[in-house]
Scaffold this active site. Structure first.
Site, PDB file in Angstrom:
ATOM      1  N   HIS A 184       4.728   2.445   5.568  1.00 22.30           N
ATOM      2  CA  HIS A 184       4.496   3.545   4.751  1.00 22.30           C
ATOM      3  C   HIS A 184       4.274   2.901   3.377  1.00 22.30           C
ATOM      4  O   HIS A 184       3.103   3.217   2.772  1.00 22.30           O
ATOM      5  CB  HIS A 184       5.790   4.241   4.628  1.00 22.30           C
ATOM      6  CG  HIS A 184       5.565   5.590   3.464  1.00 22.30           C
ATOM      7  ND1 HIS A 184       5.142   7.057   3.852  1.00 22.30           N
ATOM      8  CD2 HIS A 184       5.637   5.557   2.275  1.00 22.30           C
ATOM      9  CE1 HIS A 184       5.191   7.424   2.623  1.00 22.30           C
ATOM     10  NE2 HIS A 184       5.400   6.924   1.846  1.00 22.30           N
ATOM     11  N   GLU A 185       4.898   1.928   2.839  1.00 25.19           N
ATOM     12  CA  GLU A 185       4.603   1.575   1.480  1.00 25.19           C
ATOM     13  C   GLU A 185       3.385   0.538   1.331  1.00 25.19           C
ATOM     14  O   GLU A 185       3.028   0.415   0.827  1.00 25.19           O
ATOM     15  CB  GLU A 185       6.028   0.640   1.092  1.00 25.19           C
ATOM     16  CG  GLU A 185       7.367   1.402   1.043  1.00 25.19           C
ATOM     17  CD  GLU A 185       7.088   2.722  -0.035  1.00 25.19           C
ATOM     18  OE1 GLU A 185       6.277   2.525  -0.883  1.00 25.19           O
ATOM     19  OE2 GLU A 185       7.916   3.686   0.358  1.00 25.19           O
ATOM     20  N   HIS A 205       0.437   2.455   0.541  1.00 27.91           N
ATOM     21  CA  HIS A 205       0.326   2.652  -0.759  1.00 27.91           C
ATOM     22  C   HIS A 205      -0.108   1.348  -1.451  1.00 27.91           C
ATOM     23  O   HIS A 205      -0.958   1.208  -2.377  1.00 27.91           O
ATOM     24  CB  HIS A 205       1.825   2.833  -1.432  1.00 27.91           C
ATOM     25  CG  HIS A 205       2.506   4.334  -1.337  1.00 27.91           C
ATOM     26  ND1 HIS A 205       1.676   5.312  -1.809  1.00 27.91           N
ATOM     27  CD2 HIS A 205       3.531   4.846  -0.872  1.00 27.91           C
ATOM     28  CE1 HIS A 205       2.399   6.543  -1.456  1.00 27.91           C
ATOM     29  NE2 HIS A 205       3.511   5.913  -0.842  1.00 27.91           N
ATOM     30  N   GLU A 249      -0.298   9.584  -1.325  1.00 22.20           N
ATOM     31  CA  GLU A 249       0.655  10.004   0.061  1.00 22.20           C
ATOM     32  C   GLU A 249      -0.396  10.089   1.104  1.00 22.20           C
ATOM     33  O   GLU A 249       0.294   9.803   2.188  1.00 22.20           O
ATOM     34  CB  GLU A 249       1.558  11.209  -0.365  1.00 22.20           C
ATOM     35  CG  GLU A 249       2.816  10.864  -1.238  1.00 22.20           C
ATOM     36  CD  GLU A 249       3.666   9.930  -0.573  1.00 22.20           C
ATOM     37  OE1 GLU A 249       3.873   9.945   0.514  1.00 22.20           O
ATOM     38  OE2 GLU A 249       4.302   9.110  -1.549  1.00 22.20           O
TER      39      GLU A 249
HETATM   40 ZN    ZN Z   1       5.176   7.382  -0.310  1.00 15.63          ZN
END
Ligand code: ZN
Length: 496
Positions: A259-260, A263, A289
């Site tokens: 997830h990170e 980003h 997101e």
């Molecule tokens: Zn996030």
């Protein structure tokens, strides 16, 4: 005498340097700084924030912007001026003493919220939240007295977003997700069980392997450890992510890292010319997101991706992985079950958690719900949307930090991000053989696709234009509901 454009460039370099220092302090305080040293950090943060605020609210700025606009501007210079002027307008509308008081209030409120959450004591937090709601309602009127307060804050996180658009979006999601969850629950399937001991040393190796597989250059992005995973960006040459290792469950950190990394990839691919300007970095919360959820859910929790990384997981955890197939891992990574905690929710029920928060914060902002009635309203909504009763406020209304930090209108971005991600995957799949790429761990064509349509533009293009670039058409939540229906109907063997 430097020209107006030169002065504006110098201003952006100063803002960049202050932001860099603020980020360092925040990253440090969430990772390695000693917990009891918060007083000195708070002092430094306050001083730096004050300087940042002063630079942005300088009374000479409007004249400077106007002078700069008299000359011929490149597309980027025009976008920089628009963005700086927007920041100036927003910041200068709030009187400096009220701005400072609100910073103090929210930083105190976060500490009180932590205590209240730990001791299941909403009454302790209640007076702080009342003040925060009052202030936010008052600030909204400074920004735009014609607009409902909640619309003002929605627009802060997603330019152009309104309650009306949000209502339509969530109504559409609810129509598909509620019956889908009911069907899955009715199946009463037993979730697959994995081992319960996953040494952290090997989990750390897995993090490095995953980041490398997604195409993150360790020379430009480091990983640290914190209570809650997050990404901190300094500039396109230095982005940090964090994770939290749980000895009992390696999937938790694995998906946090993916997830990170989503980003981080967005930030690492900002266009070179945008560096040190106000246009660097991700365009909106929803777009950010969308990238993290694209990598975590659409790619990371897919069968081909998990098949591709299975040999490495087996190498690192030979005994834990004995007899575990890629299919088992896929099922374990995609268990759908209504639960209490948003951050631990699966892909399908996640949006229901967001809808609960959306309904409540909308009512708080518009003065239809009093803070003291919030816990009862929360519990009623959880029953309505997820069909579960909340045993106490710690795992209920007190679970998220957002409202303590003064953030209203932020939650919808998470759901929008998931929906954007699903539509991007559908579009990408028209020209890329995603299953093959995910299996081989060949992310280069995927990175290029995203970079050309979104990443390289930073904040230079409007969010709608970036989405249009990606979708080659309008945003349509149906891609998301179709994605969920297809994936989970197969996983749970549901009848169409
Ligand atoms: Zn996030």
């Amino acid at each position: 005498m430097p020209t107006a454009l030169e002065q504006i460039s110098a201003l952006q370099h100063k803002l960049y340097a202050l932001q860099y220092a603020l980020n360092c302090i925040e990253l440090d305080s969430s990772t390695v700084a000693p917990k009891k040293g918060y007083t000195g950090r708070g002092q430094a943060l306050e001083e730096l924030s004050r300087s940042h605020h002063a630079l942005l609210t300088d009374s000479g700025l409007l004249a400077l912007f106007a002078e700069a606009r008299t000359g011929t501007l490149t597309q980027q210079q025009a976008a920089e001026l628009d963005e700086l002027e927007r920041q100036y307008n927003e910041t200068s509308r709030i009187p400096a003493d009220e701005y400072a008081a609100f910073s103090r209030l929210t930083s105190e409120a976060v500490t009180v919220w932590e205590q209240a959450k730990a001791t299941n004591d909403f009454a302790l937090f209640c007076p702080y939240l009342e003040k925060i709601v009052d202030t936010r309602r008052r600030f909204a009127a400074y920004f735009d007295p014609q607009k409902p307060a909640y619309d003002v804050w929605l627009n802060q996180f997603e330019k152009g977003l309104t309650t009306q658009r949000c209502n339509a979006f969530f109504d559409q999601l609810k129509e598909t997700i509620t019956p889908l969850v009911a069907q899955i629950v009715a199946k009463n399937a037993t979730p697959p069980t994995l081992a319960t001991q996953w040494p952290v040393a090997e989990q750390r190796q897995l993090s490095a392997y995953l980041m490398n597989r997604l195409g993150i250059d360790s020379g430009h992005c480091m990983i640290g450890e914190s209570e809650h995973p997050f990404t901190a960006e300094f500039y396109k040459g230095d982005v940090r992510i964090t994770t939290h290792y749980h000895e009992a469950d390696f999937l938790s950190s694995m998906f946090s890292v993916i997830h990170e990394s989503g980003h981080a990839l967005y930030e690492l691919h900002t266009g070179d010319t945008l560096q040190y300007t106000c246009l660097a970095g991700g365009a909106t919360m929803g777009l950010h997101e969308s990238q993290s959820r694209l990598f975590e859910n659409c790619f990371g929790r897919s069968l081909p991706f998990l098949q591709g990384i299975l040999p490495e997981i087996q190498r690192l955890f030979p005994s834990q992985m004995e007899g575990v197939s890629a299919e088992d891992l896929y099922r374990a990574a995609n268990v759908c079950q209504p639960s209490l905690i948003r951050t631990e929710a699966d892909e399908v029920t996640y949006c229901l958690h967001i809808m609960v928060r959306y309904q409540l914060e909308k009512q708080l902002m518009n003065g239809e719900l009093a803070v003291r009635d919030l816990p009862a309203a929360w519990n009623a909504q959880m029953q309505e949307y997820l069909g579960i009763s909340v045993p106490n406020d710690s795992v209920g209304v007190l679970q998220d930090i957002h409202w303590a930090g003064g953030d209203f209108g932020y939650f919808p971005s998470y759901a929008l991000g998931s929906a954007y991600a699903a539509q991007m995957v559908a579009k990408m799949g028209e020209t890329l053989d995603l299953d093959a790429l995910l299996l081989q761990g060949d992310f280069a064509p995927i990175r290029e696709w995203l970079s050309e349509r979104i990443w390289k533009y930073g904040k230079m293009l409007a969010p709608d234009a970036l989405l249009h670039n990606a979708f080659e058409g309008e945003f349509d939540p149906k891609f998301y509901t179709d994605y969920l229906t297809k994936k989970y109907s197969e996983l749970y063997d549901l009848k169409a």
